[in-house]
Design a protein around this motif. Sequence first.
Motif, PDB file in Angstrom:
ATOM      1  N   SER A  75      -7.582   3.923  22.276  1.00 48.37           N
ATOM      2  CA  SER A  75      -8.276   3.388  23.423  1.00 48.37           C
ATOM      3  C   SER A  75      -9.195   4.441  24.017  1.00 48.37           C
ATOM      4  CB  SER A  75      -7.268   2.935  24.485  1.00 48.37           C
ATOM      5  OG  SER A  75      -6.522   4.044  24.941  1.00 48.37           O
ATOM      6  N   ASN A  76      -9.161   5.641  23.453  1.00 48.19           N
ATOM      7  CA  ASN A  76      -9.910   6.746  24.026  1.00 48.19           C
ATOM      8  C   ASN A  76     -11.043   7.205  23.123  1.00 48.19           C
ATOM      9  OD1 ASN A  76      -8.060   7.679  22.145  1.00 48.19           O
ATOM     10  ND2 ASN A  76      -8.122   9.751  22.954  1.00 48.19           N
ATOM     11  N   SER A  96     -10.186   7.153  28.110  1.00 52.49           N
ATOM     12  CA  SER A  96     -10.189   5.878  27.420  1.00 52.49           C
ATOM     13  C   SER A  96     -11.490   5.146  27.690  1.00 52.49           C
ATOM     14  CB  SER A  96      -8.994   5.043  27.880  1.00 52.49           C
ATOM     15  OG  SER A  96      -7.797   5.698  27.525  1.00 52.49           O
ATOM     16  N   ASP A 121      -5.490  -2.752  28.467  1.00 51.92           N
ATOM     17  CA  ASP A 121      -5.853  -1.373  28.161  1.00 51.92           C
ATOM     18  C   ASP A 121      -6.156  -0.629  29.462  1.00 51.92           C
ATOM     19  OD1 ASP A 121      -6.951   0.997  27.218  1.00 51.92           O
ATOM     20  OD2 ASP A 121      -8.151   0.022  25.668  1.00 51.92           O
ATOM     21  N   VAL A 141      -1.827   2.542  26.816  1.00 52.39           N
ATOM     22  CA  VAL A 141      -2.746   3.518  26.236  1.00 52.39           C
ATOM     23  C   VAL A 141      -2.389   3.662  24.766  1.00 52.39           C
ATOM     24  CG1 VAL A 141      -3.463   5.936  26.187  1.00 52.39           C
ATOM     25  CG2 VAL A 141      -3.137   4.786  28.386  1.00 52.39           C
ATOM     26  N   ILE A 152      -1.433  12.384  27.795  1.00 52.25           N
ATOM     27  CA  ILE A 152      -2.019  11.360  28.656  1.00 52.25           C
ATOM     28  C   ILE A 152      -1.932  11.861  30.089  1.00 52.25           C
ATOM     29  CG2 ILE A 152      -1.907   8.964  29.432  1.00 52.25           C
ATOM     30  CD1 ILE A 152      -0.449   8.294  26.821  1.00 52.25           C
ATOM     31  N   VAL A 219      -7.531   7.885  34.118  1.00 54.49           N
ATOM     32  CA  VAL A 219      -6.772   8.154  32.895  1.00 54.49           C
ATOM     33  C   VAL A 219      -7.630   8.922  31.903  1.00 54.49           C
ATOM     34  CG1 VAL A 219      -5.502   7.106  30.970  1.00 54.49           C
ATOM     35  CG2 VAL A 219      -5.463   6.020  33.233  1.00 54.49           C
ATOM     36  N   VAL A 221      -7.114  11.177  27.925  1.00 53.75           N
ATOM     37  CA  VAL A 221      -6.216  11.481  26.807  1.00 53.75           C
ATOM     38  C   VAL A 221      -6.784  12.665  26.029  1.00 53.75           C
ATOM     39  CG1 VAL A 221      -5.065  10.589  24.745  1.00 53.75           C
ATOM     40  CG2 VAL A 221      -5.602   9.038  26.643  1.00 53.75           C
TER      41      VAL A 221
END
Length: 356
Positions: A75-76, A96, A121, A141, A152, A219, A221
């Motif tokens: 998702s990132n 993300s 997401d 995530v 994360i 968020v 990552v």
Amino acid sequence: MKFGHFEGRSSAWGSVSLLAASVLAASSGGCRLELSDGSKSGNGGEHSNPVATAADSGAKNTAGGVPSSGGGAPSNAQGGAANTAPAGGSSTGNASSAAFSREDCANPDQIANDDREHAVDFGSGATLCVKNDSDSDWFYVDTPSDGRAHVIQLDISETDGSWVDIYISAEKDGSEMGRIHPSQRGLKLSAFATVGPGTRTFFQVEGYVGNTDTTTIDVSVSPEADAHEPNNDRASATLIQPGSEVSAQLILPYVSQTDQQLQDFYKVQLAAGEHTFQMTAVPSDLNLNVDVSDSTGAITSSHNHGPNRGAKFSFPISVAEAGTYYFRVESWDDLAVVYSGTRADSYAQPYKFQID
């Protein structure tokens, strides 16, 4: 000062590493109903007990269907760069890429994600309103299947009228990894969870008490900055050379309660005679242990570690017969640690060693 609380579960190699660091700060203002396609970068043997943990008992119910993780699709993939760069290498941490979700307290259910089956997401984050402990928003995530652990990071900003709990769980077995619980309303805090490659991690955000305003969670990552990965078992040991310094990271790759391969393996050709292993750099939150075995798997030296976290150390190696020798680097202490005001050094700093 410590304002956050953490709950974690242990495994054979340690427990998930989850940090909560907070600074008193109040912010104001609500948010209008909006779904945006724009992304927002995030900010960047024997074991002893974790340091400075504050546990809260009781596991949350994570019942319900689980959306497919799509084979670990990240998702990132397109986010902005994270704000830390490990020594000896550059960070490629990404936020993300999914839409930044926003909802206000006048109508807190614009995003239909009130159970795990309908989790969305987390993307680069969300601004949300959860009214009380019976009102939840669920997010996930995904991390890429790149053989590396990932950190994360959640940067949480509560308003004067908000106070939330966040429960983190693994898709693979539904195990609860930890709880983030600010100690009062209106706090800003950062929390960190470390997970394995190709995983989906769920975040259940619920109101701790009655809320009248929003909470914003950014968020990001970051992947483990370790070119030797994956080398978490003997079969995938990285070949190194005597006399050359090795730089790597050790971050707990939580996948499930029974899948947390917190160890790095190396192999090296050694001539018969006396050699020395030197651990030349250790992040302040790690107490590393090194075991040595020969080509048959027989342990030739074990329980080699420093006296405390962050300590460098060395030990002699007597080689009776020339051949391939294996070195396992692991954490001597559990990694369920909580810091106030900073992230764990091991998330940005490498450990280093050399065999002479």
